[in-house]
Design a protein around this motif. Structure first.
Motif, short mmCIF file in Angstrom:
data_model
loop_
_atom_site.label_atom_id
_atom_site.label_comp_id
_atom_site.label_asym_id
_atom_site.label_seq_id
_atom_site.Cartn_x
_atom_site.Cartn_y
_atom_site.Cartn_z
N LEU A 151 -1.13 -9.77 8.95
CA LEU A 151 -2.28 -9.81 8.04
C LEU A 151 -2.14 -8.65 6.73
O LEU A 151 -2.93 -8.70 5.79
N ILE A 152 -0.81 -8.18 6.78
CA ILE A 152 -0.61 -7.22 5.76
C ILE A 152 0.30 -7.89 4.54
O ILE A 152 1.40 -8.39 4.87
N GLU A 153 -0.14 -7.27 3.22
CA GLU A 153 0.99 -7.44 2.23
C GLU A 153 1.32 -6.03 1.61
O GLU A 153 0.39 -5.12 1.94
N GLN A 154 2.32 -5.87 1.15
CA GLN A 154 2.76 -4.54 0.66
C GLN A 154 3.39 -4.56 -0.60
O GLN A 154 4.10 -5.57 -0.99
N VAL A 155 3.48 -3.32 -1.29
CA VAL A 155 3.97 -3.18 -2.68
C VAL A 155 4.98 -1.76 -2.32
O VAL A 155 4.55 -1.00 -1.87
N GLU A 156 6.20 -2.04 -2.81
CA GLU A 156 6.89 -0.97 -2.53
C GLU A 156 6.77 0.05 -3.68
O GLU A 156 6.68 0.10 -4.75
N TYR A 253 18.58 7.13 10.01
CA TYR A 253 17.13 7.68 9.90
C TYR A 253 16.73 8.43 8.68
O TYR A 253 15.67 8.60 8.67
N ARG A 254 17.83 8.56 7.91
CA ARG A 254 17.43 9.24 6.60
C ARG A 254 16.45 8.54 5.62
O ARG A 254 15.66 9.30 4.97
N GLU A 255 16.73 7.20 5.29
CA GLU A 255 16.10 6.58 4.08
C GLU A 255 14.62 6.38 4.81
O GLU A 255 14.42 5.73 5.72
N ILE A 256 13.54 6.53 3.65
CA ILE A 256 12.09 6.41 4.16
C ILE A 256 11.72 5.55 2.80
O ILE A 256 11.96 6.19 1.67
N THR A 257 10.84 4.73 3.02
CA THR A 257 10.16 3.86 1.88
C THR A 257 8.62 4.19 2.04
O THR A 257 7.97 3.67 3.19
N THR A 258 7.88 4.54 1.02
CA THR A 258 6.58 4.46 0.96
C THR A 258 6.12 3.23 0.33
O THR A 258 6.61 2.89 -0.93
N ILE A 259 5.28 2.49 0.81
CA ILE A 259 4.36 1.27 0.44
C ILE A 259 2.99 1.57 0.36
O ILE A 259 2.14 2.15 0.86
N PHE A 260 2.56 0.34 -0.51
CA PHE A 260 1.07 0.48 -0.56
C PHE A 260 0.67 -0.89 0.22
O PHE A 260 1.24 -2.09 -0.21
N ILE A 261 -0.19 -1.05 1.18
CA ILE A 261 -0.44 -2.17 1.95
C ILE A 261 -1.92 -2.58 1.55
O ILE A 261 -2.95 -1.78 1.23
N ARG A 262 -2.17 -3.93 1.62
CA ARG A 262 -3.51 -4.39 1.78
C ARG A 262 -3.59 -5.72 2.78
O ARG A 262 -2.71 -5.98 2.95
N ARG A 263 -4.90 -5.89 3.16
CA ARG A 263 -5.24 -6.98 4.03
C ARG A 263 -5.04 -8.41 2.90
O ARG A 263 -5.79 -8.53 2.27
N LYS A 264 -4.12 -9.26 3.41
CA LYS A 264 -3.73 -10.30 2.53
C LYS A 264 -4.94 -11.38 2.41
O LYS A 264 -4.91 -12.07 1.55
#
Length: 294
Positions: A151-156, A253-264
Protein backbone atom coordinates in the motif's frame (compact mmCIF):
# COMPACT_ATOMS: atom_id res chain seq x y z
CA UNK A 1 -26.56 7.77 8.36
CA UNK A 2 -24.95 11.23 8.21
CA UNK A 3 -21.28 12.15 8.35
CA UNK A 4 -22.04 14.38 11.33
CA UNK A 5 -23.40 11.38 13.23
CA UNK A 6 -20.01 9.72 12.83
CA UNK A 7 -18.28 12.83 14.18
CA UNK A 8 -20.63 12.86 17.17
CA UNK A 9 -19.97 9.14 17.72
CA UNK A 10 -16.19 9.68 17.61
CA UNK A 11 -16.41 12.52 20.11
CA UNK A 12 -18.49 10.47 22.56
CA UNK A 13 -16.07 7.57 22.16
CA UNK A 14 -13.10 9.85 22.85
CA UNK A 15 -14.61 11.31 26.03
CA UNK A 16 -16.61 8.30 27.22
CA UNK A 17 -19.32 10.75 28.14
CA UNK A 18 -22.40 12.29 26.49
CA UNK A 19 -22.11 15.48 28.54
CA UNK A 20 -18.43 16.06 27.73
CA UNK A 21 -19.03 15.37 24.05
CA UNK A 22 -21.98 17.77 23.99
CA UNK A 23 -19.82 20.45 25.62
CA UNK A 24 -17.05 20.06 23.03
CA UNK A 25 -19.50 20.02 20.11
CA UNK A 26 -21.61 22.84 21.56
CA UNK A 27 -24.75 20.66 21.34
CA UNK A 28 -27.41 19.99 23.93
CA UNK A 29 -27.00 16.59 25.59
CA UNK A 30 -30.38 15.36 24.39
CA UNK A 31 -29.33 15.92 20.78
CA UNK A 32 -26.12 13.93 21.24
CA UNK A 33 -28.02 11.12 22.96
CA UNK A 34 -30.61 11.04 20.17
CA UNK A 35 -27.96 10.88 17.42
CA UNK A 36 -26.15 8.00 19.14
CA UNK A 37 -29.41 6.08 19.58
CA UNK A 38 -30.32 6.69 15.94
CA UNK A 39 -26.91 5.42 14.86
CA UNK A 40 -27.35 2.28 16.95
CA UNK A 41 -30.82 1.78 15.49
CA UNK A 42 -29.54 2.10 11.91
CA UNK A 43 -26.71 -0.35 12.56
CA UNK A 44 -29.01 -2.62 14.60
CA UNK A 45 -26.49 -3.02 17.41
CA UNK A 46 -25.46 -1.26 20.62
CA UNK A 47 -22.12 0.55 20.31
CA UNK A 48 -21.35 1.26 23.97
CA UNK A 49 -21.31 -0.37 27.35
CA UNK A 50 -23.19 2.13 29.53
CA UNK A 51 -22.44 2.51 33.24
CA UNK A 52 -22.87 5.12 35.97
CA UNK A 53 -19.58 6.88 35.22
CA UNK A 54 -20.01 7.09 31.47
CA UNK A 55 -19.78 5.00 28.33
CA UNK A 56 -17.18 2.58 26.96
CA UNK A 57 -17.05 1.24 23.41
CA UNK A 58 -18.05 -2.39 23.01
CA UNK A 59 -16.63 -4.64 20.29
CA UNK A 60 -18.99 -3.32 17.61
CA UNK A 61 -18.31 0.23 18.71
CA UNK A 62 -14.55 -0.25 18.33
CA UNK A 63 -15.15 -1.68 14.87
CA UNK A 64 -17.23 1.33 13.86
CA UNK A 65 -14.64 3.71 15.31
CA UNK A 66 -11.93 2.39 12.98
CA UNK A 67 -14.26 2.40 9.96
CA UNK A 68 -15.58 5.88 10.72
CA UNK A 69 -12.05 7.28 10.93
CA UNK A 70 -11.32 5.94 7.48
CA UNK A 71 -14.62 7.27 6.07
CA UNK A 72 -14.14 10.78 7.48
CA UNK A 73 -10.49 10.81 6.43
CA UNK A 74 -11.52 9.96 2.87
CA UNK A 75 -14.11 12.72 2.94
CA UNK A 76 -11.54 15.28 4.09
CA UNK A 77 -9.17 14.13 1.35
CA UNK A 78 -11.94 14.56 -1.20
CA UNK A 79 -12.59 18.12 -0.01
CA UNK A 80 -8.92 19.03 -0.12
CA UNK A 81 -8.53 17.55 -3.60
CA UNK A 82 -10.82 20.28 -4.98
CA UNK A 83 -8.77 23.11 -3.55
CA UNK A 84 -6.90 25.64 -5.64
CA UNK A 85 -3.87 23.54 -6.55
CA UNK A 86 -1.66 26.62 -6.84
CA UNK A 87 -2.49 27.72 -3.29
CA UNK A 88 -3.01 24.65 -1.05
CA UNK A 89 -4.30 25.05 2.48
CA UNK A 90 -5.45 22.96 5.40
CA UNK A 91 -3.58 20.58 7.69
CA UNK A 92 -0.79 18.30 6.51
CA UNK A 93 -0.01 15.55 9.03
CA UNK A 94 3.56 14.33 8.66
CA UNK A 95 5.45 11.74 10.70
CA UNK A 96 9.20 12.08 11.30
CA UNK A 97 12.11 10.12 12.67
CA UNK A 98 14.05 12.68 14.68
CA UNK A 99 17.39 12.52 12.88
CA UNK A 100 16.40 13.58 9.34
CA UNK A 101 19.11 16.15 8.59
CA UNK A 102 17.32 17.46 5.47
CA UNK A 103 14.01 18.04 7.27
CA UNK A 104 14.46 21.65 8.51
CA UNK A 105 15.38 22.82 5.01
CA UNK A 106 12.37 21.07 3.45
CA UNK A 107 9.92 22.34 6.09
CA UNK A 108 11.22 25.90 5.97
CA UNK A 109 11.01 26.09 2.19
CA UNK A 110 7.55 24.52 2.07
CA UNK A 111 6.18 26.82 4.79
CA UNK A 112 7.59 29.85 2.99
CA UNK A 113 5.87 28.90 -0.28
CA UNK A 114 2.57 27.67 1.21
CA UNK A 115 1.86 29.65 4.41
CA UNK A 116 -1.81 28.59 4.43
CA UNK A 117 -0.86 24.98 5.12
CA UNK A 118 -0.63 24.00 8.78
CA UNK A 119 2.10 21.38 9.26
CA UNK A 120 1.41 18.89 12.05
CA UNK A 121 4.51 16.84 12.92
CA UNK A 122 4.45 13.50 14.77
CA UNK A 123 7.75 11.96 15.90
CA UNK A 124 8.18 8.20 16.18
CA UNK A 125 10.08 5.12 15.04
CA UNK A 126 9.79 3.74 11.53
CA UNK A 127 7.41 0.84 12.24
CA UNK A 128 4.98 3.04 14.19
CA UNK A 129 4.94 5.78 11.55
CA UNK A 130 4.47 3.23 8.75
CA UNK A 131 1.40 1.84 10.49
CA UNK A 132 -0.03 5.33 10.98
CA UNK A 133 0.36 6.03 7.25
CA UNK A 134 -1.28 2.71 6.37
CA UNK A 135 -4.13 3.52 8.79
CA UNK A 136 -4.38 7.00 7.21
CA UNK A 137 -3.73 8.72 10.51
CA UNK A 138 -0.83 10.52 8.81
CA UNK A 139 -0.67 11.95 5.29
CA UNK A 140 2.91 10.78 5.00
CA UNK A 141 6.08 10.19 6.99
CA UNK A 142 9.87 10.40 6.86
CA UNK A 143 11.15 6.94 7.83
CA UNK A 144 14.10 4.62 7.39
CA UNK A 145 13.85 2.67 4.15
CA UNK A 146 13.38 0.96 1.94
CA UNK A 147 9.84 -0.10 2.88
CA UNK A 148 8.28 -3.16 1.31
CA UNK A 149 4.52 -2.80 1.65
CA UNK A 150 1.83 -3.18 -1.07
CA UNK A 151 0.00 0.00 0.00
CA UNK A 152 3.03 2.27 0.19
CA UNK A 153 4.76 4.61 -2.25
CA UNK A 154 8.05 6.22 -1.29
CA UNK A 155 10.32 9.11 -2.22
CA UNK A 156 14.03 8.88 -1.49
CA UNK A 157 15.13 11.82 0.66
CA UNK A 158 18.76 11.22 1.63
CA UNK A 159 21.34 8.45 1.91
CA UNK A 160 23.47 8.48 5.03
CA UNK A 161 26.08 6.52 6.95
CA UNK A 162 25.38 5.00 10.34
CA UNK A 163 28.05 5.26 13.03
CA UNK A 164 28.45 3.99 16.56
CA UNK A 165 28.62 6.86 19.05
CA UNK A 166 30.56 6.76 22.31
CA UNK A 167 31.84 9.21 24.91
CA UNK A 168 35.48 8.15 24.51
CA UNK A 169 37.78 7.89 21.49
CA UNK A 170 38.28 4.13 21.64
CA UNK A 171 35.85 1.34 20.82
CA UNK A 172 35.99 -2.44 20.42
CA UNK A 173 33.31 -4.99 19.63
CA UNK A 174 33.56 -6.26 23.20
CA UNK A 175 32.19 -2.92 24.41
CA UNK A 176 28.77 -3.97 23.08
CA UNK A 177 28.75 -6.85 25.56
CA UNK A 178 30.00 -4.78 28.52
CA UNK A 179 28.36 -1.36 28.04
CA UNK A 180 24.64 -0.51 27.85
CA UNK A 181 23.19 0.18 24.42
CA UNK A 182 21.12 3.38 24.31
CA UNK A 183 18.58 2.92 21.53
CA UNK A 184 15.27 4.15 20.21
CA UNK A 185 12.23 1.96 20.91
CA UNK A 186 11.58 -1.22 18.94
CA UNK A 187 10.72 -0.49 15.32
CA UNK A 188 13.61 1.94 14.78
CA UNK A 189 15.52 1.31 11.53
CA UNK A 190 18.90 2.21 13.07
CA UNK A 191 18.33 -0.19 15.94
CA UNK A 192 17.32 -2.90 13.47
CA UNK A 193 20.65 -2.55 11.63
CA UNK A 194 22.62 -2.81 14.87
CA UNK A 195 20.66 -5.84 16.04
CA UNK A 196 21.22 -7.58 12.69
CA UNK A 197 24.96 -6.92 12.95
CA UNK A 198 25.11 -8.22 16.53
CA UNK A 199 23.20 -11.35 15.57
CA UNK A 200 25.66 -12.17 12.79
CA UNK A 201 28.62 -11.55 15.12
CA UNK A 202 27.00 -13.59 17.90
CA UNK A 203 27.07 -10.67 20.32
CA UNK A 204 24.67 -10.40 23.23
CA UNK A 205 24.37 -6.87 24.64
CA UNK A 206 24.84 -6.33 28.34
CA UNK A 207 21.76 -4.11 28.52
CA UNK A 208 19.46 -2.21 26.16
CA UNK A 209 18.07 1.08 27.45
CA UNK A 210 15.19 2.43 25.36
CA UNK A 211 14.60 6.14 24.78
CA UNK A 212 12.07 8.13 22.79
CA UNK A 213 14.07 11.22 21.78
CA UNK A 214 17.38 12.03 20.14
CA UNK A 215 18.26 14.57 22.83
CA UNK A 216 17.94 12.03 25.63
CA UNK A 217 19.98 9.42 23.78
CA UNK A 218 22.87 11.68 22.78
CA UNK A 219 22.90 13.40 26.17
CA UNK A 220 23.19 10.02 27.89
CA UNK A 221 26.02 8.96 25.58
CA UNK A 222 27.85 12.23 26.30
CA UNK A 223 27.43 11.51 30.01
CA UNK A 224 29.20 8.17 29.57
CA UNK A 225 26.19 5.96 30.23
CA UNK A 226 26.49 3.83 27.08
CA UNK A 227 26.77 3.45 23.31
CA UNK A 228 24.31 4.23 20.52
CA UNK A 229 23.98 4.04 16.73
CA UNK A 230 22.88 7.07 14.71
CA UNK A 231 23.31 8.72 11.30
CA UNK A 232 26.70 10.43 11.16
CA UNK A 233 25.10 13.71 10.06
CA UNK A 234 23.08 13.96 13.27
CA UNK A 235 26.20 13.92 15.50
CA UNK A 236 28.77 15.57 13.22
CA UNK A 237 28.85 18.87 15.11
CA UNK A 238 29.13 17.18 18.50
CA UNK A 239 31.91 14.93 17.25
CA UNK A 240 33.78 17.93 15.82
CA UNK A 241 34.11 19.50 19.27
CA UNK A 242 34.86 16.23 21.07
CA UNK A 243 31.56 15.93 22.97
CA UNK A 244 31.19 12.43 21.51
CA UNK A 245 33.23 10.16 19.24
CA UNK A 246 32.06 8.19 16.20
CA UNK A 247 33.17 4.77 14.98
CA UNK A 248 32.55 3.00 11.67
CA UNK A 249 29.84 0.40 11.18
CA UNK A 250 30.78 -2.31 8.66
CA UNK A 251 28.98 -3.09 5.42
CA UNK A 252 26.22 -4.07 4.79
CA UNK A 253 24.84 -2.39 7.92
CA UNK A 254 26.41 1.05 7.38
CA UNK A 255 24.30 2.65 4.66
CA UNK A 256 20.86 3.96 5.60
CA UNK A 257 18.26 5.66 3.41
CA UNK A 258 15.63 8.09 4.66
CA UNK A 259 12.46 8.03 2.57
CA UNK A 260 9.12 9.82 2.55
CA UNK A 261 6.16 7.44 2.38
CA UNK A 262 2.47 7.84 1.59
CA UNK A 263 -0.43 5.45 1.12
CA UNK A 264 -0.65 5.07 -2.66
CA UNK A 265 -4.40 4.43 -2.87
CA UNK A 266 -5.28 7.61 -0.98
CA UNK A 267 -6.12 10.82 -2.83
CA UNK A 268 -2.97 12.76 -3.63
CA UNK A 269 -4.12 16.20 -2.52
CA UNK A 270 -2.54 19.39 -3.77
CA UNK A 271 -1.24 19.98 -0.25
CA UNK A 272 0.65 16.67 -0.22
CA UNK A 273 1.68 16.86 -3.90
CA UNK A 274 3.32 20.23 -3.29
CA UNK A 275 5.10 18.78 -0.26
CA UNK A 276 6.45 15.85 -2.30
CA UNK A 277 7.51 18.27 -5.04
CA UNK A 278 9.40 20.25 -2.42
CA UNK A 279 11.19 17.11 -1.19
CA UNK A 280 12.30 16.27 -4.72
CA UNK A 281 13.34 19.89 -5.32
CA UNK A 282 15.39 20.19 -2.13
CA UNK A 283 17.05 16.78 -2.26
CA UNK A 284 17.67 16.44 -5.98
CA UNK A 285 16.20 12.94 -6.25
CA UNK A 286 14.13 13.49 -9.38
CA UNK A 287 11.52 10.95 -10.45
CA UNK A 288 12.07 9.10 -7.18
CA UNK A 289 8.45 8.27 -6.33
CA UNK A 290 7.92 4.55 -6.71
CA UNK A 291 5.80 1.73 -5.38
CA UNK A 292 7.38 -0.31 -2.60
CA UNK A 293 5.95 -3.49 -4.06
CA UNK A 294 8.39 -3.32 -6.97
Amino acid sequence: MEFNDLRIFQTVAAHGSISKAALELNYVQSNVTARIKLLEKELQTPLFHRHKRGMVLNTEGKRLLEQSREILSKMEEMKRSFQDKSNPSGILKVGIVETVVALPDILSSYHSKYPNVELSLKAGVTDLLLQKVVDMKLDGAFVTGPIRHPLIEQVEVIQEKLVLVTKGPTFSMEDITTRPLLLYNKGCGYRGRLESWMKVEGLIPKQIMEFGTFGTIIGSVAAGIGITILPESSVRNLAAVGTVFVHDVPDPYREITTIFIRRKDSLLTSTLQCFIDEIVSRTGYEHSLYSSSR
